[in-house]
Every structure is written in C-alpha cells, then in structure tokens.
Design a protein around this motif. Sequence first.
Motif, mmCIF file in Angstrom:
data_model
loop_
_atom_site.group_PDB
_atom_site.id
_atom_site.type_symbol
_atom_site.label_atom_id
_atom_site.label_comp_id
_atom_site.label_asym_id
_atom_site.label_seq_id
_atom_site.Cartn_x
_atom_site.Cartn_y
_atom_site.Cartn_z
ATOM 1 N N SER A 140 -42.590 -45.779 36.414
ATOM 2 C CA SER A 140 -43.021 -44.842 37.460
ATOM 3 C C SER A 140 -42.032 -44.828 38.616
ATOM 4 C CB SER A 140 -44.392 -45.252 37.988
ATOM 5 O OG SER A 140 -45.346 -45.256 36.978
ATOM 6 N N ASN A 150 -40.140 -43.958 42.010
ATOM 7 C CA ASN A 150 -40.642 -43.484 43.296
ATOM 8 C C ASN A 150 -39.521 -42.718 44.000
ATOM 9 O OD1 ASN A 150 -41.700 -43.011 45.790
ATOM 10 N ND2 ASN A 150 -41.959 -45.157 46.351
ATOM 11 N N ASP A 190 -39.779 -40.817 46.459
ATOM 12 C CA ASP A 190 -40.059 -40.632 47.886
ATOM 13 C C ASP A 190 -39.440 -41.722 48.756
ATOM 14 O OD1 ASP A 190 -41.485 -38.314 47.315
ATOM 15 O OD2 ASP A 190 -43.328 -39.465 46.970
ATOM 16 N N SER A 191 -39.005 -42.808 48.141
ATOM 17 C CA SER A 191 -38.351 -43.896 48.880
ATOM 18 C C SER A 191 -37.121 -44.327 48.086
ATOM 19 C CB SER A 191 -39.331 -45.063 49.050
ATOM 20 O OG SER A 191 -38.701 -46.116 49.743
ATOM 21 N N ASN A 249 -34.798 -45.765 42.283
ATOM 22 C CA ASN A 249 -35.024 -47.011 43.005
ATOM 23 C C ASN A 249 -34.004 -48.092 42.675
ATOM 24 O OD1 ASN A 249 -38.111 -45.941 42.082
ATOM 25 N ND2 ASN A 249 -37.531 -45.904 44.236
#
Length: 166
Positions: free
Chosen positions: A129, A131, A133-134, A81
């Motif tokens: 955490s 991410n 997925d993005s 991210n």
Amino acid sequence: MATKPSETILRRQLREISRNGIPGISAGLVDDNIYQWEVLLIGPDDTLYEGGFFKARLSFPEEYPLQPPKMRFETAMWHPNVYQDGNVCISILHPPGEDKYGYEDAGERWLPVHSPETILLSVIAMLSSPNPDSPANIDAARELREDYPTFKKRVRKLVRESAEAL
C-alpha cells in the motif's frame, strides 16, 4: 571486551527471525557485523511487486533499540516511499519523539518496542500500500497518481530484473 546491550538484543532478534521465519523474508549478517543485516524480501502476493527479489540492508546504531535503524534497498526500487538512493521512508524508522514538521504523531515514529520483525513487516505493508501523500520519491508518487499504467510498467520491469539478478 564487554558486549553492548544492543549486540545482545540484536543477536536474540536475529535468532528469533531465523527460527520462526517471516514468510517472504530472510535476514543475515553482513561480514559477521551484528549492526549490519542483509535482508531479502520477496515481493508480496497480489501487489505490483509480486515475484520480485529485493535485497536491502538494515543498519543499526549502537544506541539500538533507543534509536531506529536505517533501511536501504540495494536492489533498484520504484516506490513513493523509497528515496531514489534506496533509503526507506516509513514512520517507524523516524527518530523517536515529536515530528518537528507536525506530520506524524510520536506514537507513529520509532519506539523501542519495535524490532527488525516489525520493521520488515511494515516494509512489506508499504510495498502493498504505497502512500503517495507523504512521498520520499516525488516522481514515483506523481507517476502513481497521474499515470498509473506507466508506474505499473516500470515496477513490473524492476520486478523482472530483480528475479533475473538472482
């Protein structure tokens, strides 16, 4: 010269962070410019980033708090991210309103109730955490999903280098 409302708000918010403190985070001005903050984040416990010392910059627009700041890591960072240039990609730093791509609800994006403290706590959560997925960094996301041992080794190397750089 009149003080802009954003200056008054940012001075108060910096005072609050300095007075109350956020564990693992320190912040100060760059060259006495209220719109440029230098931040030091200590990698959160029980994460791959634990023990790292990560310098970042928060750059606030004059329209703050109606518009979000930008955050960029100045210390090397390998994270799904975080773009390769260090820019942080989390929902609360995205401009307010509806997402034209439909990935985020308006309530997940920037709202004037957010503050530097909520941003920094969100970045700590992001380090805890990731991410994938993005992703902002597709290579880091792919490595996290498909070759976790290599991802872990790369992050731990950056953590060591960040500690040695201090």
